[in-house]
Design a protein around this motif. Structure first.
Motif, short mmCIF file in Angstrom:
data_model
loop_
_atom_site.label_atom_id
_atom_site.label_comp_id
_atom_site.label_asym_id
_atom_site.label_seq_id
_atom_site.Cartn_x
_atom_site.Cartn_y
_atom_site.Cartn_z
N VAL A 143 -32.17 18.43 68.14
CA VAL A 143 -32.12 19.29 69.14
C VAL A 143 -33.46 19.48 69.40
O VAL A 143 -34.07 19.45 70.43
N TYR A 144 -34.22 19.62 68.25
CA TYR A 144 -35.88 19.94 68.15
C TYR A 144 -36.52 18.71 68.82
O TYR A 144 -37.43 18.81 69.64
N LEU A 145 -35.81 17.39 68.40
CA LEU A 145 -36.72 16.19 68.91
C LEU A 145 -36.42 16.21 70.12
O LEU A 145 -37.40 15.64 70.90
N ASN A 146 -35.23 16.64 70.58
CA ASN A 146 -34.90 16.20 72.23
C ASN A 146 -35.85 17.22 72.98
O ASN A 146 -36.41 16.92 74.07
N ARG A 147 -35.98 18.13 72.43
CA ARG A 147 -36.89 19.44 73.11
C ARG A 147 -38.21 18.86 73.21
O ARG A 147 -38.95 18.78 74.20
#
Length: 188
Positions: A143-147
Motif C-alpha cells: 500500500v505504501y509503494l502504491n502511495r
C-alpha cells in the motif's frame, strides 16, 4: 537478474525505482514474466506450508495435506495472486480520475504488479508460523509503494495518493477475501 534488481529497487529505493519504471512498457506481455515469477513465491509457500510442514487447525493440532491437495491449493494461490494483480490494476485505472489522476491501464498494471512485490517476497517468511504476520506487513508495504507510485504512474496528486492507495487496497481486499475463501474447498 532484471527481476532481482527490480524487486530490490522497489523494496529498498521505491521513489527512485518508480521514476525508472514510469517510461517502461506497461502492457501485459512486458509485465507477465515478472508477475508470473513473483506469484510463484506465495504458491510455493502454500504448498510447503500445507503439504510438507502442515498447518494448525482451529480445533487444535496440525494437519498436513497430501501432495495432490497441496498442489491444488498452491495452484489456486498462484492463479488468485495473478487475478488480484489484474483486478488491482483495473480498480486503480477505474479510480484514477476520481482522485484527479489519469486513466492509463498500462501504468495501472505496472503499479499493481510492482506494488505486489513486498507481499510475494514476504509470503516466503510465512512458512514459519511465528512469522505469519510477514504477509500482512508485505501487504501494508505494498500500500505504501502504491502511495509512492500513484503520483508517478497514475498522475494522482501527491496529497490524494494516500487516500487513493487505501481505496484501492480496500476494494481489492473486499473482492479478494471471498475469492481467497474458495481455497477452503480444497481442504479435506
Amino acid at each position: 537478474m532484471r527481476l532481482i534488481s527490480r524487486v530490490t529497487g522497489i523494496l529498498l529505493h521505491p521513489a527512485a525505482e518508480w521514476q525508472a519504471v514510469e517510461p517502461e512498457p506497461g502492457h501485459v506481455e512486458a509485465l507477465l514474466p515478472y508477475a508470473l515469477t513473483l506469484a510463484l513465491i506465495p504458491a510455493a509457500t502454500t504448498f510447503v506450508s500445507m503439504s510438507v510442514i502442515g498447518v494448525e487447525m482451529w480445533g487444535g493440532g496440525a494437519s498436513r495435506l497430501g501432495a495432490v491437495d497441496g498442489f491444488l491449493c498452491a495452484a489456486f494461490t498462484y492463479v488468485l495472486t495473478l487475478a488480484l494483480i489484474y483486478i488491482s490494476a483495473a480498480v486503480q485505472n477505474a479510480l484514477a480520475r476520481t482522485f484527479d489522476g489519469e486513466k492509463n491501464f498500462d501504468q495501472a498494471l505496472k503499479l499493481a504488479v510492482y506494488s505486489n512485490a513486498p507481499y510475494c517476497v514476504a509470503s516466503a517468511l510465512t512458512i514459519m508460523p511465528m512469522l505469519g504476520f510477514a504477509g500482512i506487513l508485505g501487504l501494508l508495504y505494498g500500500v505504501y509503494l502504491n502511495r509512492l507510485g500513484s503520483p508517478v504512474l497514475m498522475k494522482v496528486p501527491q496529497e490524494r495518493s494516500l487516500i487513493y492507495a487505501a481505496a484501492v487496497f480496500i476494494i481489492v481486499f473486499l473482492i479478494g477475501l471471498p475469492l481467497g475463501m474458495l481455497q477452503m474447498l480444497f481442504l479435506p
